[in-house]
Design a protein around this motif. Sequence first.
Motif, PDB file in Angstrom:
ATOM      1  N   TYR A  75       0.835  -1.203   0.000  1.00 35.99           N
ATOM      2  CA  TYR A  75       0.000   0.000   0.000  1.00 35.99           C
ATOM      3  C   TYR A  75       0.872   1.256   0.000  1.00 35.99           C
ATOM      4  O   TYR A  75       0.566   2.253  -0.675  1.00 35.99           O
ATOM      5  N   CYS A  76       1.949   1.233   0.771  1.00 31.98           N
ATOM      6  CA  CYS A  76       2.835   2.393   0.832  1.00 31.98           C
ATOM      7  C   CYS A  76       3.501   2.650  -0.511  1.00 31.98           C
ATOM      8  O   CYS A  76       3.546   3.795  -0.987  1.00 31.98           O
ATOM      9  N   LEU A  77       4.032   1.586  -1.132  1.00 32.35           N
ATOM     10  CA  LEU A  77       4.681   1.748  -2.431  1.00 32.35           C
ATOM     11  C   LEU A  77       3.708   2.262  -3.487  1.00 32.35           C
ATOM     12  O   LEU A  77       4.032   3.154  -4.276  1.00 32.35           O
ATOM     13  N   MET A  78       2.497   1.692  -3.508  1.00 29.95           N
ATOM     14  CA  MET A  78       1.503   2.122  -4.495  1.00 29.95           C
ATOM     15  C   MET A  78       1.075   3.560  -4.259  1.00 29.95           C
ATOM     16  O   MET A  78       0.723   4.282  -5.195  1.00 29.95           O
ATOM     17  N   SER A  79       1.092   3.997  -2.999  1.00 29.57           N
ATOM     18  CA  SER A  79       0.676   5.362  -2.673  1.00 29.57           C
ATOM     19  C   SER A  79       1.739   6.390  -3.019  1.00 29.57           C
ATOM     20  O   SER A  79       1.417   7.559  -3.273  1.00 29.57           O
ATOM     21  N   LEU A  80       3.006   5.965  -3.024  1.00 25.17           N
ATOM     22  CA  LEU A  80       4.110   6.911  -3.169  1.00 25.17           C
ATOM     23  C   LEU A  80       4.758   6.926  -4.542  1.00 25.17           C
ATOM     24  O   LEU A  80       5.482   7.866  -4.874  1.00 25.17           O
ATOM     25  N   THR A  81       4.528   5.879  -5.344  1.00 27.59           N
ATOM     26  CA  THR A  81       5.269   5.745  -6.598  1.00 27.59           C
ATOM     27  C   THR A  81       4.356   5.505  -7.784  1.00 27.59           C
ATOM     28  O   THR A  81       3.178   5.195  -7.637  1.00 27.59           O
ATOM     29  N   LYS A  82       4.948   5.610  -8.964  1.00 26.90           N
ATOM     30  CA  LYS A  82       4.279   5.240 -10.214  1.00 26.90           C
ATOM     31  C   LYS A  82       5.280   4.483 -11.070  1.00 26.90           C
ATOM     32  O   LYS A  82       6.501   4.567 -10.842  1.00 26.90           O
ATOM     33  N   PRO A  83       4.831   3.704 -12.041  1.00 30.84           N
ATOM     34  CA  PRO A  83       5.759   2.932 -12.874  1.00 30.84           C
ATOM     35  C   PRO A  83       6.873   3.796 -13.459  1.00 30.84           C
ATOM     36  O   PRO A  83       6.628   4.917 -13.919  1.00 30.84           O
ATOM     37  N   GLY A  84       8.077   3.277 -13.397  1.00 23.19           N
ATOM     38  CA  GLY A  84       9.246   4.008 -13.899  1.00 23.19           C
ATOM     39  C   GLY A  84      10.038   4.697 -12.816  1.00 23.19           C
ATOM     40  O   GLY A  84      11.184   5.102 -13.045  1.00 23.19           O
ATOM     41  N   ASP A  85       9.450   4.855 -11.624  1.00 26.80           N
ATOM     42  CA  ASP A  85      10.165   5.494 -10.517  1.00 26.80           C
ATOM     43  C   ASP A  85      11.280   4.589  -9.990  1.00 26.80           C
ATOM     44  O   ASP A  85      11.254   3.372 -10.180  1.00 26.80           O
TER      45      ASP A  85
ATOM     46  N   LYS B 176       9.064  -4.889  -8.689  1.00 27.26           N
ATOM     47  CA  LYS B 176       9.020  -5.222 -10.114  1.00 27.26           C
ATOM     48  C   LYS B 176       7.586  -5.232 -10.634  1.00 27.26           C
ATOM     49  O   LYS B 176       7.294  -4.729 -11.729  1.00 27.26           O
ATOM     50  N   SER B 177       6.667  -5.798  -9.847  1.00 27.60           N
ATOM     51  CA  SER B 177       5.268  -5.877 -10.288  1.00 27.60           C
ATOM     52  C   SER B 177       4.640  -4.507 -10.447  1.00 27.60           C
ATOM     53  O   SER B 177       3.671  -4.337 -11.198  1.00 27.60           O
TER      54      SER B 177
ATOM     55  N   GLY C 292       6.324  -1.973 -11.609  1.00 31.90           N
ATOM     56  CA  GLY C 292       7.057  -1.282 -12.668  1.00 31.90           C
ATOM     57  C   GLY C 292       8.122  -0.338 -12.158  1.00 31.90           C
ATOM     58  O   GLY C 292       8.477   0.631 -12.840  1.00 31.90           O
ATOM     59  N   LEU C 293       8.683  -0.611 -10.978  1.00 33.90           N
ATOM     60  CA  LEU C 293       9.679   0.273 -10.372  1.00 33.90           C
ATOM     61  C   LEU C 293      11.095  -0.212 -10.668  1.00 33.90           C
ATOM     62  O   LEU C 293      11.335  -1.404 -10.830  1.00 33.90           O
ATOM     63  N   HIS C 294      12.025   0.716 -10.718  1.00 33.60           N
ATOM     64  CA  HIS C 294      13.448   0.394 -10.816  1.00 33.60           C
ATOM     65  C   HIS C 294      14.007   0.303  -9.397  1.00 33.60           C
ATOM     66  O   HIS C 294      13.742   1.169  -8.569  1.00 33.60           O
ATOM     67  N   VAL C 295      14.786  -0.731  -9.117  1.00 36.32           N
ATOM     68  CA  VAL C 295      15.354  -0.940  -7.790  1.00 36.32           C
ATOM     69  C   VAL C 295      16.858  -0.716  -7.830  1.00 36.32           C
ATOM     70  O   VAL C 295      17.567  -1.344  -8.617  1.00 36.32           O
ATOM     71  N   LEU C 296      17.342   0.186  -6.967  1.00 40.80           N
ATOM     72  CA  LEU C 296      18.778   0.363  -6.773  1.00 40.80           C
ATOM     73  C   LEU C 296      19.155  -0.293  -5.455  1.00 40.80           C
ATOM     74  O   LEU C 296      18.669   0.107  -4.399  1.00 40.80           O
TER      75      LEU C 296
END
Length: 475
Positions: free
Chosen positions: A188-198, A215-216, A218-222
């Motif tokens: 819920y936190c990730l979906m609230s704070l980010t959008k695909p490509g972030d 990944k599901s 659509g986020l880039h992970v460093l």
Amino acid sequence: MRTEKPLFIQVADRLEQQIKSELYAIGDKLPSIREMVTETGYSMSTINKAYYELESRSLITSRPQSGYYVSPLSSPNIINPTPSRPIISEENSEPEDLIDLVYGNMTHENVTLFSLGFPSNELLPIPKLNKAMVQAMRDLPNSGTSYEEIQGNYNLRKEIARAAFSWDGHFTEQDVITTNGCISAVSYCLMSLTKPGDTVLTESPVYFGILQLAKSLGLHVLELPTNMTTGIEIDALKKVLKTTKVKACILMSNFSNPSGSMMPESHKKEVVQLLAFYHIPLIEDDIHGDLYFGSHRPTNCKTFDESGIVLCCSSVSKSLSPGYRVGWVFPGAFKKEVLRTKLYHSVSATTLTHQVVGDFLKNGRYENHLRKIRKILYHNCTHYIHTILTHFPEGTKVSQPQGGFFLWVELDSKINTAVFYHEALKHHISIAPGRIFSFQNQFTNCMRLSFGLPWTPEIQHAIQTLGTLLCQKKI
């Protein structure tokens, strides 16, 4: 000008030297606090602080109604695993097939599941939970078949807020949103704070569920360099924040999965201040925070959050009941966004089980259970480490967690634990290969072992078998 160390640190340092010189051997009982006060002439407060300091160094452990004893983790034979050095890149390589393979064996009764990510049923108060379930059906309207309010069960939220006092959190029930487990809270936190490509930042290694969730979406992970004892490396974090546009950071500050690392309090404070400066939210996964081995619960990053940027997630899935799916989040400044995401994706949490856990917290049963399971897990941890050091190949490195129930084991660089997984499974033993805890091609010679299984002669034999296989075969 040189500043003299505080008196309690001086006392702790002297005792550490005595332990390392084996004046006090592993398992020996230290003088009681009163005896030390009489012997040294120092105050009880000074001796208390000195013993707490030794606990934080994993040199001694306390036993209720008994005293302080030299910890097996103080052994000079233990070599800490190598800090990670991932390449700071957004190019990812997913170990999905390996994850599917490892977790496809989770229900096999004849397999010793060191790969498990939750405690064995033998460690859980199942009869008491069953009794509480019956009571919850009597107490709830319509026997618990109705939706509860969107923010979550009121009694549960109230008890969670009260329990936060143990890590110096000061909240009310209005500051808590309940969820179906910790991974739902993080989701819920990730979906609230980010959008695909972030882009989001994590430790490395990191729980594979976090990687697959990102990944599901659509986020880039460093993945950032991480010390297996103290967690994420602050200098690496500073460097990335100066050069990269980051949308959120995800950390396990206490007893990280899989490394078992715990960030020192000073690191937690610095991380929060650093992220606040750049206005970057921190999603803190504190699912193992209650499973500490010392005398008091460690703080969270949320403890030092003055601006509301930390969203602290937790659950009882690792401590009380994995299947009940009871989790929560302190969303800070993002309550409105997280509450809206929960509404869109689940409307309500599971009414009955959330009522049960709320009652467990209220009646003190949860804390009583924690005292027992913490003692068992510490006992398991010390036996696992001793057996690994005795039977695994020379040069094996193993973490020294101060809580949780995971050991991070680093083997010779020639050993591939993804291949070794198949070898171990032939002997009905399942491990978690290190490769599944990163999107990068690293940790191939590492494995995560859970000590959430009760210590028995069979478990000891299984660890010895792993050691024999590693010593005999060149994988």
